[in-house]
Write a protein that holds these residues in place. Structure first.
Motif: not given
Length: 243
Positions: A30, A35, A61, A177, A179, A216
């Motif tokens: 991550l 992330y 993260y 989580a 991006q 994830y």
């Protein structure tokens, strides 16, 4: 008095432990792929923005290691933003912000950006009168909730001059989580990855969570209070009971 004292010490928590080998390996992925742990919180009331939900908080993260505890206190401030064209990816700014405001309180927002208390609001609700002159543009009014010591926005309502909004926060939380580049106040319409939802209550004040290695997503640690899985693409407006 007893209820007031209980409210002062009421703290809900979301907890992750990245010290195991499995969770540490997920964390490394991550971090390497930029992330963020992103959260949304619910509210109800008429004239709420329908395009999406302001991001409540977002933590990279890269900033996380070991054990992570996120503390939420059900304390609120009212904010005002001078734009009403609120689409996905709009970042809502708290251009004016009130003092801490208990539920069941009425506020008047004045043309100079200040607030004053008025006759009140129903239990569980914060009501705000927009006292700007007739003919001036509408504004966006919302609530900011206290998380890790900061008041951050989580809902948004459109309010014309000389009218009011009634905002009722709920304790439904969505975590994922992501991006994307979401920061606090940035409006999102749908889940951009799998995640989880849960509801804080007097019986469920602490949620122990972990990352799922396959996709994830986020789930509860086995043996702890369960959470609901949320699929990528799900509507945040529907998940958070907005009406």
């Amino acid at each position: 008095m007893e209820k007031t004292l209980m409210q002062k010490i009421e703290i809900f928590s979301m907890n992750f432990d990245f010290t195991s080998a499995e969770q540490k390996a997920i964390l490394q992925y991550l971090q390497a792929n930029n992330y963020k742990l992103t959260a949304y919180k619910g509210a109800t009331g008429p004239n709420q923005v329908s395009s999406g939900v302001p991001t409540w908080f977002s933590v990279s993260y890269v900033e996380i290691f070991g054990e992570l505890e996120i503390d939420y206190e059900p304390k609120y401030k009212v904010y005002v933003f001078n734009q009403t064209n609120i689409n996905v990816n709009t970042r809502i700014l708290m251009q004016a912000i009130s003092d801490e405001t208990p539920l069941g309180t009425g506020l008047t927002f004045n043309p100079d950006g200040t607030f004053h208390r008025n006759s009140g609001a129903p239990e569980g609700v914060i009501n705000v009168i927009n006292n700007r002159p007739a003919g001036t543009p509408p504004v966006t009014i919302g609530l900011a909730a206290k998380v890790n010591g900061k008041f951050l926005p989580f809902c948004a309502f459109i309010c014309a001059p000389q009218e009011s909004v009634s905002m009722k926060p709920n304790e439904k939380i969505v975590l994922l989580a992501s991006q994307n580049n979401m920061t606090s106040g940035t409006v999102a319409g749908n889940m951009t990855g799998p995640g989880c939802s849960f509801t804080f209550s007097a019986q469920n004040m602490r949620y122990d969570l972990e990352m799922i290695p396959e996709n994830y997503g986020i789930q509860n640690v086995p043996g702890t209070i369960p959470v609901d899985s949320v699929a990528s693409g799900a509507s945040l407006v529907q998940l958070l009971n907005i009406s």
